[in-house]
Motif scaffolding. Structure first.
Motif, PDB file in Angstrom:
ATOM      1  N   UNK A  60       0.853  -1.198   0.000  1.00  0.00           N
ATOM      2  CA  UNK A  60       0.000   0.000   0.000  1.00  0.00           C
ATOM      3  C   UNK A  60       0.889   1.249   0.000  1.00  0.00           C
ATOM      4  N   UNK A  61       0.586   2.168  -0.871  1.00  0.00           N
ATOM      5  CA  UNK A  61       1.344   3.413  -0.991  1.00  0.00           C
ATOM      6  C   UNK A  61       1.197   4.259   0.273  1.00  0.00           C
ATOM      7  N   UNK A  62       2.336   4.664   0.867  1.00  0.00           N
ATOM      8  CA  UNK A  62       2.291   5.518   2.061  1.00  0.00           C
ATOM      9  C   UNK A  62       2.386   7.000   1.707  1.00  0.00           C
ATOM     10  N   UNK A  63       2.736   7.302   0.463  1.00  0.00           N
ATOM     11  CA  UNK A  63       2.882   8.706   0.070  1.00  0.00           C
ATOM     12  C   UNK A  63       1.513   9.332  -0.172  1.00  0.00           C
ATOM     13  N   UNK A  64       1.492  10.664  -0.121  1.00  0.00           N
ATOM     14  CA  UNK A  64       0.237  11.374  -0.347  1.00  0.00           C
ATOM     15  C   UNK A  64      -0.264  11.105  -1.759  1.00  0.00           C
ATOM     16  N   UNK A  65      -1.584  11.165  -1.908  1.00  0.00           N
ATOM     17  CA  UNK A  65      -2.167  11.002  -3.246  1.00  0.00           C
ATOM     18  C   UNK A  65      -3.048  12.198  -3.519  1.00  0.00           C
ATOM     19  N   UNK A  66      -2.639  13.001  -4.493  1.00  0.00           N
ATOM     20  CA  UNK A  66      -3.439  14.153  -4.892  1.00  0.00           C
ATOM     21  C   UNK A  66      -3.408  15.291  -3.882  1.00  0.00           C
ATOM     22  N   UNK A  67      -2.533  15.209  -2.869  1.00  0.00           N
ATOM     23  CA  UNK A  67      -2.426  16.288  -1.886  1.00  0.00           C
ATOM     24  C   UNK A  67      -0.986  16.781  -1.866  1.00  0.00           C
ATOM     25  N   UNK A  68      -0.822  18.102  -1.920  1.00  0.00           N
ATOM     26  CA  UNK A  68       0.533  18.671  -1.954  1.00  0.00           C
ATOM     27  C   UNK A  68       0.442  20.118  -1.516  1.00  0.00           C
ATOM     28  N   UNK A  69       1.593  20.675  -1.140  1.00  0.00           N
ATOM     29  CA  UNK A  69       1.612  22.050  -0.663  1.00  0.00           C
ATOM     30  C   UNK A  69       1.417  23.051  -1.805  1.00  0.00           C
ATOM     31  N   UNK A  70       0.975  24.241  -1.426  1.00  0.00           N
ATOM     32  CA  UNK A  70       0.788  25.299  -2.421  1.00  0.00           C
ATOM     33  C   UNK A  70       2.115  25.596  -3.125  1.00  0.00           C
ATOM     34  N   UNK A  71       2.069  25.682  -4.445  1.00  0.00           N
ATOM     35  CA  UNK A  71       3.271  26.022  -5.206  1.00  0.00           C
ATOM     36  C   UNK A  71       4.184  24.837  -5.466  1.00  0.00           C
TER      37      UNK A  71
ATOM     38  N   UNK B 138       5.899  21.896  -7.231  1.00  0.00           N
ATOM     39  CA  UNK B 138       6.010  21.520  -8.644  1.00  0.00           C
ATOM     40  C   UNK B 138       5.713  20.037  -8.842  1.00  0.00           C
ATOM     41  N   UNK B 139       5.770  19.257  -7.748  1.00  0.00           N
ATOM     42  CA  UNK B 139       5.328  17.860  -7.827  1.00  0.00           C
ATOM     43  C   UNK B 139       3.890  17.828  -7.345  1.00  0.00           C
ATOM     44  N   UNK B 140       2.981  17.508  -8.251  1.00  0.00           N
ATOM     45  CA  UNK B 140       1.553  17.588  -7.890  1.00  0.00           C
ATOM     46  C   UNK B 140       1.064  16.257  -7.325  1.00  0.00           C
ATOM     47  N   UNK B 141       1.815  15.685  -6.385  1.00  0.00           N
ATOM     48  CA  UNK B 141       1.430  14.404  -5.785  1.00  0.00           C
ATOM     49  C   UNK B 141       2.363  14.153  -4.597  1.00  0.00           C
ATOM     50  N   UNK B 142       2.256  12.961  -3.995  1.00  0.00           N
ATOM     51  CA  UNK B 142       3.180  12.608  -2.912  1.00  0.00           C
ATOM     52  C   UNK B 142       4.572  12.387  -3.465  1.00  0.00           C
ATOM     53  N   UNK B 143       5.582  12.484  -2.574  1.00  0.00           N
ATOM     54  CA  UNK B 143       6.971  12.235  -2.983  1.00  0.00           C
ATOM     55  C   UNK B 143       7.766  11.801  -1.758  1.00  0.00           C
ATOM     56  N   UNK B 144       8.858  11.023  -1.985  1.00  0.00           N
ATOM     57  CA  UNK B 144       9.669  10.577  -0.857  1.00  0.00           C
ATOM     58  C   UNK B 144      10.555  11.700  -0.352  1.00  0.00           C
TER      59      UNK B 144
END
Lengths: 300, 193
Positions: free
Chosen positions: A34-45, A47-53
């Motif tokens: 199961x993916x532990x990274x965010x999905x479709x949620x990210x901080x304002x501004x 440049x990666x529009x998804x979760x990241x390590x």
């Protein structure tokens, strides 16, 4: 970088450089498939529009952001991650692209390394609610917990509530700190709290024939007693008593001031709340149970 | 001229006693004398409120009215001070004061009253500014250094405010607007939130 600080955790409505942050990717990127990274949620501004390590030299290279580092930073960042890169370059570049250096994971309330991955209620070892023991039992006794045999269930099985009907809890006063030896030695603070006391609800005080300011014995469920002043108050509920834990220097009614080295005795001494407290240890940290026990209170 | 006032916002006071401790430390006030203290009403019950109280530096100070030796005077900033060299320690001001501000250090024989001591708004007394006599009798003179009373400066929730009455009332008005209701309608605020 002139960062303003991060007053609220996990605030994605702000750019990281303006005090926003994501949930830290601290425990890898997936578990049990199961993916532990965010999905479709990210901080304002971002440049990666998804979760990241979390960011490292490899992540920067893969994203094509490696050349945003100065040559000096590249030298320091090679083979490092955002925590170990002493040039700070990895953090700088991540934030420049709107990313949290420590990654962007899903917020969760599950700790799979704990006995209860999701917190659940377990009745205290010394409980006045015997009816809840079957439904919310504590842990099994453990033969070796950090090498120590530690009891849980075998204590909870005993009913102490007949002899010790009042729930006992402990806590802080604003005037003192910790065990209180230093703050009770400060005359500005000591003047504000000159007596160790127990807070008792008016109903319990009335049943025990106790008036505000009386000396009382608070006897813990393991039969150790402390002699303290009664504060009759609705700060506590009926059936609950509270003692502050900042006092020391009296033991079971005896003033031990003469045992202090000359000039080392605090202005104010009093019974230590811990004297009346009972067995019990946290299932992860082994912190002692000092918030939930049983007692009986009688006029001294 | 400014009119110096204290204001304690009961919506914000958390009864931490930092103001009391700051005051005692700043002015080296002896055990048993409290220029400032925190009063809590309805302790442990619904509607509990705490207020930090000291000399309120009244415009028409009752202590000054009753003083038989006339040791009180009001500064140009509206601060009520007194002269300990004139004070006879009779205690009339303590009876007259609605806030219990005047304090009397007990002296050994027959626990007789010493000279009255009270909050000076950190403005010292009639002695020369920053002289050792002034410090010994009245405590630190912060106002002459352009600083406000330490109790208010120390207040972690900004409940206790000290300064020009116009500025204080402006701050308080803005707070009330932000809260969306009168500070005195606490129960109503609770229901709304």
């Amino acid at each position: 970088m002139n960062h303003p600080g991060t007053p609220n955790l996990y605030d994605t409505s702000k750019h990281v450089k303006d005090g926003g942050l994501t949930f830290r990717a601290r425990f890898g990127v997936e578990r049990n498939g199961v993916n532990l990274l965010a999905e479709g949620s990210f901080g304002r501004g971002s440049e990666i529009k998804d979760g990241y390590p979390e960011f490292s030299d490899k992540v920067l290279k893969k994203l094509g952001w490696w050349n945003d580092l100065t040559p000096e930073e590249q030298g320091a960042a090679e083979g490092r991650n955002w925590k170990t890169d002493l040039s700070g370059g990895i953090q700088r570049v991540a934030i420049k692209h709107g990313c949290s250096p420590f990654g962007n994971a899903k917020a969760r309330a599950m700790v799979w390394t704990f006995p209860d991955p999701v917190p659940i209620h377990r009745e205290p070892l010394y409980t006045s609610r015997r009816d809840l023991v079957a439904k919310y039992p504590t842990y099994e006794d453990r033969k070796s917990f950090w090498r120590l045999p530690t009891r849980y269930q075998s204590i909870q099985a005993i009913d102490f509530s007949k002899d010790y009907p009042i729930i006992l809890t402990s806590g802080r006063l604003v005037e003192y700190e910790g065990g209180g030896d230093e703050s009770r030695s400060n005359r500005w603070l000591a003047e504000l709290q000159q007596e160790m006391f127990v807070e008792i609800h008016p109903r319990d005080a009335n049943n025990a024939g106790i008036k505000d300011g009386d000396d009382v014995w608070v006897e813990g469920a393991e039969a150790a007693k402390v002699k303290v002043k009664a504060m009759v108050t609705r700060r506590v509920d009926s059936g609950v008593a509270f003692m502050p834990f900042h006092f020391g220097g009296h033991f079971q009614g005896k003033d031990l001031r003469e045992k202090y080295p000359e000039g080392a005795d605090p202005y104010v001494l009093g019974e230590a709340a811990n004297t009346a407290f009972t067995y019990g240890y946290d299932s992860v940290t082994q912190m002692q149970e000092s918030k939930c026990s049983l007692c009986r209170i009688t006029k001294a | 001229m400014a009119q110096m006032k204290f204001y304690c916002d009961a919506e914000r006071c958390i009864e931490c006693n930092a103001c009391v401790t700051a005051c005692k430390n700043e002015h080296e006030i002896p055990w048993g004398v409290n220029r400032r203290r925190v009063v809590t009403i309805k302790d442990g019950e619904q509607g509990e409120r705490s207020l930090s109280v000291a000399c309120m530096h009244c415009a028409d100070a009752p202590c000054a009215t009753v003083c038989p030796v006339d040791c009180f005077y009001t500064t140009g900033d509206g601060i009520v001070l007194h002269d300990k060299d004139i004070c006879i320690g009779c205690g009339y001001c303590f009876y007259a004061c609605p806030f219990g501000a005047p304090q009397f250090p007990e002296q050994a024989a027959f626990a007789s009253r010493g000279k009255m001591d009270k909050c000076t708004f950190c403005a010292g007394g009639p002695e020369e500014d920053h002289s050792s006599n002034e410090y010994k009798k009245y405590g630190r003179n912060r106002l002459s250094e352009g600083k406000l009373p330490l109790c208010a400066e120390m207040c972690s929730t900004h409940a206790l405010l000290a300064g020009d009455a116009d500025v204080l009332s402006d701050i308080y008005r803005k707070r009330v607007i932000n809260r969306g209701a009168s500070a005195f309608e606490w129960g109503v605020n609770q229901l709304k939130s």
